[in-house]
Design a protein around this motif. Sequence first.
Motif, short mmCIF file in Angstrom:
data_model
loop_
_atom_site.label_atom_id
_atom_site.label_comp_id
_atom_site.label_asym_id
_atom_site.label_seq_id
_atom_site.Cartn_x
_atom_site.Cartn_y
_atom_site.Cartn_z
N ALA A 56 45.05 40.13 38.11
CA ALA A 56 43.92 39.57 38.19
C ALA A 56 43.29 40.24 39.50
O ALA A 56 41.77 40.68 39.63
N GLU A 57 43.86 40.30 40.50
CA GLU A 57 43.28 41.04 41.76
C GLU A 57 43.10 42.29 41.55
O GLU A 57 42.18 42.82 42.08
N LEU A 58 44.32 43.11 41.25
CA LEU A 58 43.83 44.68 41.17
C LEU A 58 43.00 45.18 40.09
O LEU A 58 42.09 45.98 40.54
N SER A 59 42.66 44.24 39.21
CA SER A 59 41.90 44.66 38.06
C SER A 59 40.48 44.37 38.56
O SER A 59 39.46 44.86 37.84
N ALA A 60 40.22 43.61 39.54
CA ALA A 60 38.95 43.52 40.15
C ALA A 60 38.62 44.50 41.19
O ALA A 60 37.31 44.34 41.68
N SER A 86 47.28 49.02 33.07
CA SER A 86 46.47 48.50 32.43
C SER A 86 45.46 47.91 33.26
O SER A 86 44.21 47.44 32.94
N ALA A 87 45.74 47.61 34.72
CA ALA A 87 44.70 47.17 35.47
C ALA A 87 43.69 48.34 35.76
O ALA A 87 42.32 48.10 35.94
N GLN B 110 45.34 48.96 27.12
CA GLN B 110 46.34 49.98 26.89
C GLN B 110 47.67 50.08 27.72
O GLN B 110 47.60 49.47 28.80
N PHE B 111 48.84 50.07 26.99
CA PHE B 111 50.22 49.93 27.56
C PHE B 111 51.09 51.10 27.15
O PHE B 111 50.77 51.60 25.91
#
Lengths: 388, 411
Positions: A56-60, A86-87, B110-111
Amino acid sequence: MMTPDRRFIPRPRIAFAALALFAGATAFGDFASSLQAIKSVGPEGRGNADAARAWAELSALPASELPRLVAAIDGAGDLARNYVFSAATAIAERELKAGHALPLAALGDYVFDTSHGARSRRLAYELIGRADAATAEAMVAGFMDDPAPELRRDAVQRLADKAVKIAAEGRTNAAGVLYQQALQFARDGDQIESLVRPLKDLGRPVDVVQLLGFLTHWKIIAPFDNSGRAGFEKVYPPENELRFDAEYEGKDGKVRWKDFEGTHEFGMIDFNKAAAPLKDVAGYASTEFFADAARPAEIRIGCKNGWKIWFNGTFLFGRDEYHRGAEMDQYKLPVTLQPGRNSILVKCTQDEEKEEWTVEWEFQLRVTDPTGRVIRSLPAPAKVASER
Amino acid sequence: MSSLPLPRLVTVVALTLTLAALGVASNVGADWLQFRGRDASGSIPEATLPTALEPKKSIAWEIGLPGRGLSSPVIVGDRVFVTCSSGPKETRLHVICVRAADGVKLWERQFFATGRTMTFTKTSVAANTPASDGTHIFALYSSNDLVALDLDGNVQWIRGLAVDYPNVGNSLGMSSSLVCAEGTVVAQVEGDSQSLALGIDAVTGLNRWKLDRPKRANWSSPIVYKEPASGRERVCLQSSKGLLAVDPVSGKEVWNYPEGASTIPSSTVGKGVIFVPSFGITALKPGAPGEAPQQLWRAGNLRPGTSSPAVIGDRVYSLNDGGVLSAGEVADGKRVWQLRLKGPFSASPVAAGRYLYVPNEKGLLQVVDTSRPEGEVISEMDLGETILSTPSIAGNAMYLRSDGKLWKIGG
C-alpha cells in the motif's frame, strides 16, 4: 540523526498511515523498510500481512520513484517480485490516468544498462511502452542480442515477422536470410521451432540438436519393473552406484548398461529404441558433461513420463506424471557446473496405459545458462575418458 | 455537545452494523461470486435476460481483453472481474476490473507466473475462475499462483503454491476454480505427482489447513453448500475418489462419498441436493451434522460431458459430450426430455429464470426454453469467437468472455 527520505511522502500514504494506526498497524515509513517487509514474505503465506501494508505504501509513491521501485525487482524472490511488479504497474496506471508523465529518460537508462536483471529491465521497458508505445516499439530492434529473454524474443519476433511478410511476397531467398538471422539470436524453444520449420520448407534444414545443444550420447540401462507405478519410488542399483560394467536384475532378467546415441530431430532419448517398446518399466540414462569452469547453469528437461534426475550424485527433482504432455525446456533446474566432469543421471518410468498416445518413453535434455544460452560440453579429457 | 447514553449508543451501533450487514448481504445476493454463481447451481431464478438474441440489441457492450482465458467473470456490485494470461508461454497473469455499466476498465494488476505455465493448447493459464467474498477478489491460475486483491485492486496477499509445493501442477493445465466459505479460500491443486487441497485464510493468506488428496489429475472444482441444521457452510472436494465434505475453517471431514466421481465436470447444488457427476449423476441429500448424506438416486442417462450440470427449480440439466441436453427430475432423477444442441461444448450452461444459456466452442450462444414440453432452442447468437468459458449472470445481465473479448449481454 537520519532524516526521512523526502521523496517518500505521498499524500495517500498519510491517509493510509492514519488508517493503519487506527487499525493498530504500523506504517513502515520509508522505502527500504517497505521493501524489506516485502522481501521477507516467506513460505505458505508467512509475512503477507506486513507485505500488504508495504505494498500500500509503495504503490502510493509518485511516478518519479518508479526507477527505484523497478530496481527493487532485482534480487527479490518470486513472491516479493510480484509485490514490487504489481506496485510499480499500479503507480503507472494511476499516474497516467491522472495525466502525469512517467520518467522516460530514467527508465530508458535503466533498460539500456544490461547489468540489471532481465525482469526489472523488462518492467522498465513496459513502463515506457505504457507511456509512449511508439518509442517502445522503436526500441525493440536494439534488443536482438539482449541478455533479457523477453526483450530479445520481441526483437527476434519482429525479424521473423518481416521474414514471413517477405516470403509471402515471393522473395523466398531474402526471407531465408532473415529467418537465419533470427535463428542466430532466438533462445526460446517454441520460437526456434517456428523458425526452423520455414527454413526447412525453404530447403535450408537446420541441425536442431546442434543448435539447441541437446545431449545425445548416453549410457542406458533398462528395463526395471514399474508395475503399479511403484518403480518410480523404488531405488534400483543405478541410484546408488554408477558402475557401467555392472549387471543387475531387471524386470525380465539381467540388464547391463549400453551406449546409446539419440538421432531424434529434437534430441529425444528414446528408451523404446534402447530397450524395445515396453510398458510398466523404468530405465536409467547417464551421461557426462565437461565444463571449463564453475558457473551457474540450468539443466532443462522435457519429458512426458515419470522422471527423476541426479546431478553430480545429488537428487535434483522428480515427477511422476504420465502422458500429460512434454515440451522443450519443460522443467528448468538450476545447478552449478563444476570444472571438469559433471555427471547426469536420469530415471525415466513408463506406465501401464495402452492408448496410442501413451507409447512414448523418452526425454530430451540440454544444459544452458540461466538466460537459455546453450552451454556445450567440452570434449572429455583423455584421462577422464579412459575412466568411463 | 451531548453524548448518547451507553445503552442507546450500543443500540445505534448494533442497528448500524445490522443494516450494514443486510446491505452487504443484499448486495452479495445480486452478485456472481464464483464459478457457476452464488450457490454453484448455475442459476438465478429472478434474473431476466434477453431471450431473442440479436447482436445489436442484446449486446450492451464488448471490450478487448489483454490475454487469454477460460475463467468466468466474477461480478461484485457494479464491478466485473476477469483473469487473463498473456505473453510467451503465458507467464504474465492479469486481473482486470471493469465497470459493469459501460465496460470501462477501472484497474488492472499484473503478476509474473511463478509456477509452470505449460498447458494443452486448447486451454490456457487463466483457466480457473476467481472467487470473491464480496469484499476481495481471489484469483488462481494454472501456474498455481494465487493472489488476493481488494475490490480496488490493492494487493492483500500473494501465494505461489508451486513455490510452496513444487510438484503441484499438470502439464495439460489446471482448471479447478476457487470457492470462499466462512472466511476461507479453498483451492484444489490436484495432479498426478502432488495433490493438495488448501484452506487459506481470506484475510492473511496463511494456510488454515492442508489436505493430501488423491494423486490423480483433477480439473473439477469445489462447491459450497449450507448445512441446514447448523447453518454452517460446508465445502465439497470432488475427485476421482468421490466427494469429501469438509469444514471450511478446520478442513476436518464432515462426510465422505467414496464411490468415485468425474475429474472434469463439477458437482451442482440445488433444492438442498448435491448432484455429483458419479455414475452419470448421483443425487446426495446432506443430512444432520455428522451424518452421511442420503443417496436419493443415480441416473446414468444424465451423465455430463465436460460441462457441469445446472439446476432450475425441480429439474437438473446435464449436457453430454455429444451436445445432448437432458432434463432430469430433482426428485427421482427420471429423465424428462432430451434436446440436441449445436456443440461441441466446453462451457457449462447457466440459467436465468426458466431459460438456459450455453455457448458452444464455436461461439454460438444458444438459449433453451426449459418450460417447453421437450425443451426448445428459442434463440441463437453467433459471437464469432471460440468460447470455452462458462457465462456469469448478475442483475439482468450476462457476462461472457473469449480469449480476446468480454461481452455484456442484456442488462
